[in-house]
Design a protein around this motif. Structure first.
Motif, PDB file in Angstrom:
ATOM      1  N   ILE A 171      10.096  -4.729  -1.903  1.00 39.85           N
ATOM      2  CA  ILE A 171       9.717  -4.373  -3.544  1.00 39.85           C
ATOM      3  C   ILE A 171       8.555  -5.100  -4.095  1.00 39.85           C
ATOM      4  O   ILE A 171       7.527  -4.681  -4.788  1.00 39.85           O
ATOM      5  CB  ILE A 171      10.899  -4.422  -4.312  1.00 39.85           C
ATOM      6  CG1 ILE A 171      11.932  -3.608  -4.102  1.00 39.85           C
ATOM      7  CG2 ILE A 171      10.491  -3.763  -5.770  1.00 39.85           C
ATOM      8  CD1 ILE A 171      11.478  -2.302  -3.533  1.00 39.85           C
ATOM      9  N   ASP A 172       8.539  -6.389  -3.986  1.00 40.72           N
ATOM     10  CA  ASP A 172       7.529  -7.425  -4.452  1.00 40.72           C
ATOM     11  C   ASP A 172       6.227  -6.854  -3.612  1.00 40.72           C
ATOM     12  O   ASP A 172       5.187  -6.918  -4.157  1.00 40.72           O
ATOM     13  CB  ASP A 172       7.830  -8.961  -4.046  1.00 40.72           C
ATOM     14  CG  ASP A 172       8.977  -9.233  -4.929  1.00 40.72           C
ATOM     15  OD1 ASP A 172       9.469  -8.620  -5.943  1.00 40.72           O
ATOM     16  OD2 ASP A 172       9.795 -10.329  -4.349  1.00 40.72           O
ATOM     17  N   GLN A 173       6.215  -6.852  -2.410  1.00 38.44           N
ATOM     18  CA  GLN A 173       4.936  -6.583  -1.599  1.00 38.44           C
ATOM     19  C   GLN A 173       4.594  -5.158  -2.189  1.00 38.44           C
ATOM     20  O   GLN A 173       3.150  -4.811  -2.330  1.00 38.44           O
ATOM     21  CB  GLN A 173       5.242  -6.337  -0.143  1.00 38.44           C
ATOM     22  CG  GLN A 173       4.027  -6.028   0.817  1.00 38.44           C
ATOM     23  CD  GLN A 173       2.975  -7.298   0.521  1.00 38.44           C
ATOM     24  OE1 GLN A 173       3.377  -8.292   0.793  1.00 38.44           O
ATOM     25  NE2 GLN A 173       1.779  -6.750   0.234  1.00 38.44           N
ATOM     26  N   HIS A 174       5.410  -4.002  -2.403  1.00 34.93           N
ATOM     27  CA  HIS A 174       4.993  -2.768  -2.853  1.00 34.93           C
ATOM     28  C   HIS A 174       4.128  -2.948  -4.061  1.00 34.93           C
ATOM     29  O   HIS A 174       3.221  -2.359  -4.537  1.00 34.93           O
ATOM     30  CB  HIS A 174       6.130  -1.745  -3.199  1.00 34.93           C
ATOM     31  CG  HIS A 174       6.326  -1.291  -1.731  1.00 34.93           C
ATOM     32  ND1 HIS A 174       5.595  -0.730  -0.658  1.00 34.93           N
ATOM     33  CD2 HIS A 174       7.709  -1.037  -1.294  1.00 34.93           C
ATOM     34  CE1 HIS A 174       6.263  -0.216   0.120  1.00 34.93           C
ATOM     35  NE2 HIS A 174       7.756  -0.563  -0.015  1.00 34.93           N
ATOM     36  N   ILE A 175       4.869  -3.677  -5.087  1.00 38.28           N
ATOM     37  CA  ILE A 175       4.087  -4.129  -6.336  1.00 38.28           C
ATOM     38  C   ILE A 175       3.008  -4.751  -6.331  1.00 38.28           C
ATOM     39  O   ILE A 175       2.084  -4.292  -6.966  1.00 38.28           O
ATOM     40  CB  ILE A 175       5.276  -4.926  -7.273  1.00 38.28           C
ATOM     41  CG1 ILE A 175       6.581  -4.241  -7.632  1.00 38.28           C
ATOM     42  CG2 ILE A 175       4.431  -5.324  -8.601  1.00 38.28           C
ATOM     43  CD1 ILE A 175       6.402  -3.112  -8.390  1.00 38.28           C
ATOM     44  N   LYS A 176       3.014  -5.493  -5.370  1.00 40.19           N
ATOM     45  CA  LYS A 176       1.490  -6.185  -5.082  1.00 40.19           C
ATOM     46  C   LYS A 176       0.384  -5.262  -4.749  1.00 40.19           C
ATOM     47  O   LYS A 176      -0.797  -5.455  -4.883  1.00 40.19           O
ATOM     48  CB  LYS A 176       1.855  -7.354  -3.903  1.00 40.19           C
ATOM     49  CG  LYS A 176       0.556  -8.258  -3.803  1.00 40.19           C
ATOM     50  CD  LYS A 176       0.737  -9.454  -2.500  1.00 40.19           C
ATOM     51  CE  LYS A 176      -0.452 -10.386  -2.339  1.00 40.19           C
ATOM     52  NZ  LYS A 176       0.005 -11.282  -1.142  1.00 40.19           N
ATOM     53  N   ASN A 177       0.778  -4.347  -3.740  1.00 39.01           N
ATOM     54  CA  ASN A 177      -0.097  -3.382  -3.239  1.00 39.01           C
ATOM     55  C   ASN A 177      -0.625  -2.471  -4.515  1.00 39.01           C
ATOM     56  O   ASN A 177      -1.758  -2.216  -4.424  1.00 39.01           O
ATOM     57  CB  ASN A 177       0.559  -2.602  -2.066  1.00 39.01           C
ATOM     58  CG  ASN A 177       0.605  -3.239  -0.835  1.00 39.01           C
ATOM     59  OD1 ASN A 177       0.094  -4.532  -0.744  1.00 39.01           O
ATOM     60  ND2 ASN A 177       1.610  -2.977  -0.059  1.00 39.01           N
ATOM     61  N   ILE A 178       0.482  -2.166  -5.255  1.00 44.99           N
ATOM     62  CA  ILE A 178       0.006  -1.263  -6.351  1.00 44.99           C
ATOM     63  C   ILE A 178      -1.023  -1.887  -7.302  1.00 44.99           C
ATOM     64  O   ILE A 178      -2.054  -1.465  -7.762  1.00 44.99           O
ATOM     65  CB  ILE A 178       1.286  -0.701  -7.124  1.00 44.99           C
ATOM     66  CG1 ILE A 178       2.181   0.342  -6.317  1.00 44.99           C
ATOM     67  CG2 ILE A 178       0.738  -0.078  -8.589  1.00 44.99           C
ATOM     68  CD1 ILE A 178       3.414   0.545  -7.078  1.00 44.99           C
TER      69      ILE A 178
END
Length: 220
Positions: A187-194
């Protein structure tokens, strides 16, 4: 729209559900306050029809919880009500009252009048950011931004309830289900990508709790 019907009388919730579904809406039913809270936290709702008196808690407490955490209109159902109780309800955030007995069509009309324009148009806006729900498209500063399916779902989840803080567990459970084995760091990685694809200020990190939309972001 996604409508939660909360009343301890199953006859009332079943009749309302029938009328709303004929109207093309998706309905969820809760006959206790506890089950209502669980559904409110699990499902991005567009409308809540809420009985004032429930066996385990009063409707006003549920209304207050909703208004503290979500941007969802609440219509209160009641057999009778004093002006003092109605004023208290409005102060807690109730958007409308319907007195029993009522015709289901009246409730539908009142609900549709309260539905925000962003839900009617299936577009959520925040500053220069637009989320087009039907097209599953994100537009930032008038340019289409390419998000993955998971990135879009996460951003939409946050945008539909901008007041609520979602933990990583919340996001995983709502988007992937309770039985998934996805690691929290995903989830942290998805947030970072967004954040890389749009202004990073749109998603706020709430230390020790999780993520939410930054309501202070208006424009860049």
């Amino acid at each position: 729209m996604k409508v939660l019907l909360v009343d301890d009388e199953e006859k009332i919730t079943n009749v309302l559900a029938s009328y709303f579904e004929k109207n093309g809406d998706i309905t969820y039913i809760a006959n206790t306050g506890e089950s209502a809270i669980q559904l409110i936290d699990q499902i991005p709702l567009d409308m809540i029809i809420l009985d004032l008196m429930l066996p385990d808690m009063d409707g006003e407490s549920i209304c207050q919880y909703v208004k503290l955490n979500y941007d969802v209109p609440v219509i209160m159902l009641t057999a009778k009500i004093s002006i003092e109780s109605k004023v208290t309800g409005f102060e807690l955030g109730a958007d409308d009252y319907v007195v029993k007995p009522f015709h289901p069509k009246e409730v539908i009309v009142r609900a549709e009048r309260l539905l925000p324009e962003s839900h009617k148009k299936q577009v959520i806006t925040s500053g220069n950011l637009e989320l087009h729900k039907n097209e599953r498209q994100v537009v930032w500063k008038h340019q289409i931004v390419q998000l993955t399916q998971h990135e879009f779902n996460i951003l939409l989840l946050l945008a539909e309830s901008p007041k609520k803080v979602f933990s990583r567990d919340d996001i995983i459970q709502k988007l992937f289900g309770y039985d998934t084995e996805i690691h929290l760091r995903v989830i942290d990685q998805h947030i970072k990508n967004i954040r890389k694809k749009i202004n990073r200020d749109y998603i706020q990190t709430v230390f020790g709790l999780g993520y939410k939309m930054n309501e202070k972001v208006k424009s860049e």
